[in-house]
Write an enzyme that holds these catalytic residues in place. Structure first.
Site: not given
Lengths: 465, 113
Positions: A248, A423
């Site tokens: 998740c 990132c």
């Protein structure tokens, strides 16, 4: 933050004072309960042996006290459930492994409906980014044990049942001892090694396993190891590669999706505990939130060749304890964010160094290689979003951005513009730099630790997700 | 075993694209079966689709269908060894024959929670 140091100190002091007062009041309540011989057991840890579950027999022949009759009346009125179902439930014990997105609604319903003894296992603390789906926890418990928080919520709903707190991760070393004390197990965990371990443990101890999973906008539910149904290994003898097991925290999840599955887990556990209806054994429920579809697929029966539950399987308690689930699935039981180290130090810079170069006015291009929907959440000023997956085809964009930057800074910027890659956590940026080096952009450097380190070391107000 | 054409279903389940996949020699129409393939969980990520229509020749097995799908979507190979395969909502082995209008579901496990 620092400017509030004085306030924070005063608040902390007040919290300590209140905690002391709370503990004193709890102590007095416990003493009073002992005096009236009450049935409520407020605190019980796994170090105390669980006593047999007893219900008061008030002389109606069913063991339910007048208070129980009133509390559970809407269930007693169901002809197919009735007094018998309720009595069975009150005599049963259910262990919920994981007090997260699945465990939250499961625990709330199990506590409410009157399961005799409810165990909660988790090693984690409550975090702000749990709140959207882990609805058993409240903001007041952020930073505290999930088990403590979940137990308090369950007790607030139903103070008449036993809530057992297991504040530890379930491991091969403690699983047999913990699971043995319960009739039914609910797998509400979030990782693959735990799923194999819990399934094997349930086979070894002969416990039905209500297994739920949810990710993104989909959920899955089935009952393993119960009246001829398979175990997890019958269905998936070979673990999927780690790339196929998303979490998740990486892929996202809509809070209500594990909520739906967790509710269904409670329902299946209640059916098994009270011995009503037809359990979801040998069938798997697939929930697709986006298209509002639920499918139920018949799955295989127990595999005769299964290494754990098959005809010739000799998977003993000892073998279970010695089995290395992390090695088997090649993923950790308590997942930590991946920290790759693909690049040599000289082609990496820290977030702080990057900040210094920006301040100095260094001519550069910053490429952010996260997916577009991540970029939309938050990004650094002037960064160019080229997702890693499409990087190879978009090299001309980088070339022209570099040229543009050199032009803007005039011919004085001697070695040309620098190229930096960022990132979320500093893994994909390294992959991207490797690719860029290969494609001729030899000066490309990545920012160590990504935007998370930017938020930690440079700008504490920068949002993290 | 052969493939005639396949059409894809996007996120909304509607037909968004029809493709002709000439992987194998074209068979005559009456020897083709049309099946519906449903993707779940990771299979959706890997294909970008919730399902497709697949034309296969009479006598094809679930195994043949999987091979065709992997030829079309090579990334599906990642979950080749770890999925529940259901034909018309019932567990099936890869050796089962598929029939016209069958529905083949590819269900990799979800581990999140």
């Amino acid at each position: 933050m620092e400017s509030n140091g004085g306030d924070a100190f005063r608040i902390l002091e007040e919290i300590e004072t209140l905690k002391a007062a709370k503990s004193d009041i709890e102590h007095r309540i416990a003493n009073l309960q002992v005096q009236i011989g009450g049935v409520a057991v407020e605190e019980m840890t796994d170090s105390i042996l669980c006593p047999p579950i007893s219900t008061n027999d008030a002389g109606f022949g069913h063991g339910l006290s007048p208070e129980m009759v009133y509390r559970y009346s809407r269930q007693l009125l169901l002809p197919s459930f009735g007094v018998k179902g309720q009595s069975n439930l009150l005599k049963s014990s259910i262990l919920v492994v994981g007090a997260g997105g699945l465990g939250s609604p499961a625990l709330l319903y199990l506590a409410a409906c009157g399961v005799g003894r409810l165990g909660i296992v988790d090693h984690d603390d409550v975090e702000l980014n749990n709140m959207h789906r882990q609805i058993i926890h409240t903001e007041a418990y952020i930073g505290q044990s999930k088990v403590k928080s979940a137990a308090a919520a369950c007790r607030a709903i139903n103070s008449t049942i036993d809530i057992v707190e297991h504040r530890e991760a379930l491991r091969t070393s403690n699983a047999l001892e913990i699971v043995r004390k319960y009739d039914i197990v609910i797998d509400a965990t979030d990782n693959l090694p735990s799923r194999y371990m819990i399934s094997d443990c349930c086979v070894v101890l002969g416990k039905p396993l209500v297994s739920g999973a949810a990710l993104g906008l989909e959920g899955q539910l089935t009952v393993y190891n119960h009246i001829g149904s398979p175990c997890y290994r019958c269905l998936f003898p070979t673990p999927p590669p780690t790339s196929a097991c998303q979490r998740c925290s990486d892929s996202g999840v809509l809070g209500v999706v594990p909520g739906v599955i967790g509710c269904l887990q409670a329902l299946e556990a209640i059916k098994i505990a009270s011995a009503i209806g037809e359990p979801l054994s040998g069938r798997m429920l697939l929930f697709d939130a986006l298209s509002a579809r639920i499918r139920i697929v018949k799955i295989r029966g127990r595999s005769l060749h299964c290494e754990v539950c098959g005809e010739n399987a000799a998977f003993t308690e000892q073998m279970f304890q010695d089995f290395d689930y992390e090695k088997f699935t090649q993923s950790p039981l308590t997942p930590l964010p991946l920290k790759l180290k693909l690049l040599p130090e000289n082609v990496r810079i820290s977030a702080k160094e990057y900040k210094e170069r920006v301040v100095k006015g260094e001519a550069h291009v910053l490429v952010d290689v996260r997916p577009e929907h991540h970029f939309k959440i938050v990004s650094l000023p002037k960064s160019l979003n080229i997702p890693l997956s499409s990087l190879e085809g978009k090299l001309p964009e980088i070339s022209s951005a570099l040229k543009e930057e050199e032009k803007c800074n005039g011919p004085t910027s001697s070695p040309g513009a620098s190229l930096y890659v960022i990132c979320r956590r500093g893994n994909d940026s390294q992959r991207a730099v490797q690719l860029l080096h290969k494609m001729g952009f030899t000066s490309a450097q990545d920012i160590i630790g990504g935007l998370e380190s930017w938020a930690r070391d440079v700008d504490p107000n920068f949002p993290i997700y | 075993m052969s493939v005639g054409g396949l059409s894809t279903m996007g996120e909304q389940g509607g037909e968004v694209e029809t493709q002709q996949a000439n992987i194998l020699p074209k068979a005559s129409d009456d020897s083709l079966l049309s099946i519906k393939v449903l993707f779940f969980a990771r299979a959706r990520d890997l294909t970008g689709l919730t399902g497709i229509s697949l034309e296969v020749s009479t006598g094809s097995t679930a195994h043949d269908c999987l091979n065709l799908l992997i030829a079309k979507f090579p990334r599906l190979d990642e979950i080749r060894g770890c999925m529940v395969l259901a034909l018309n909502e019932e567990y099936t082995s890869e050796s089962s024959l598929v029939r016209d209008k069958d529905e083949l579901a590819i269900i990799p496990p979800i581990s999140g929670g």
